[in-house]
Design an enzyme around this catalytic site. Sequence first.
Site, mmCIF file in Angstrom:
data_model
loop_
_atom_site.group_PDB
_atom_site.id
_atom_site.type_symbol
_atom_site.label_atom_id
_atom_site.label_comp_id
_atom_site.label_asym_id
_atom_site.label_seq_id
_atom_site.Cartn_x
_atom_site.Cartn_y
_atom_site.Cartn_z
ATOM 1 N NE ARG A 194 -6.353 -7.904 -1.162
ATOM 2 C CZ ARG A 194 -6.162 -6.615 -1.416
ATOM 3 N NH1 ARG A 194 -5.202 -5.784 -0.557
ATOM 4 N NH2 ARG A 194 -6.941 -5.847 -2.352
ATOM 5 N NE ARG B 258 -10.152 -5.787 0.950
ATOM 6 C CZ ARG B 258 -10.298 -4.430 0.151
ATOM 7 N NH1 ARG B 258 -9.392 -3.639 0.556
ATOM 8 N NH2 ARG B 258 -11.192 -4.468 -0.558
ATOM 9 C CG ASP C 174 -6.072 -2.858 1.170
ATOM 10 O OD1 ASP C 174 -5.328 -3.327 0.453
ATOM 11 O OD2 ASP C 174 -6.788 -1.942 1.220
ATOM 12 C CG ASP D 3 -4.516 1.001 0.855
ATOM 13 O OD1 ASP D 3 -4.044 0.148 -0.112
ATOM 14 O OD2 ASP D 3 -5.936 1.012 1.098
#
Length: 156
Positions: free
Chosen positions: A80, A89, A92, A94
């Site tokens: 990344r 990307r 990711d 989160d």
Amino acid sequence: MIILALGTNLEPREQYLISALENIEKVGIKIEKSSSIYETSAWGGVATNNFLNMCIVVDYKKSAYELLEDIQQIEHNLGRVRKEHWGDRTIDIDIIEFNGEVFNDEKLIVPHKYLHERNFVLLPILEICGDILINNRSVKNSLDKLDSQIKVYKKL
């Protein structure tokens, strides 16, 4: 309950998700539930390729900030590069929800501030958790207000 959302739009997309899941387990984050993988259009107007997205429920004994460090290290290990906000990307990850706690500082915002605007996060959460409340808002009610035209790419 701790919920993580994973997304990738660079090839090999599916392999990046699989590698992220493997790395999550390797650092001691126990995956309890995994959603299907959904294919969605890019969100935010910057990324160019379609995304593969999914959510997982995990068991984690450390702090939210330690979890953030662990997942950022996994992102780094999987290539990344943070060039542009909402850009393409490899992976990711989160933190969407962390045991009902609220964080709002320069390092961490939880619940995720765009959660209730993202069908690609809401639908996987609904799949694996049902209609839960996050930040006092129903996942299903939020999803009903959005265009939920996303499709399952692959069931895990």
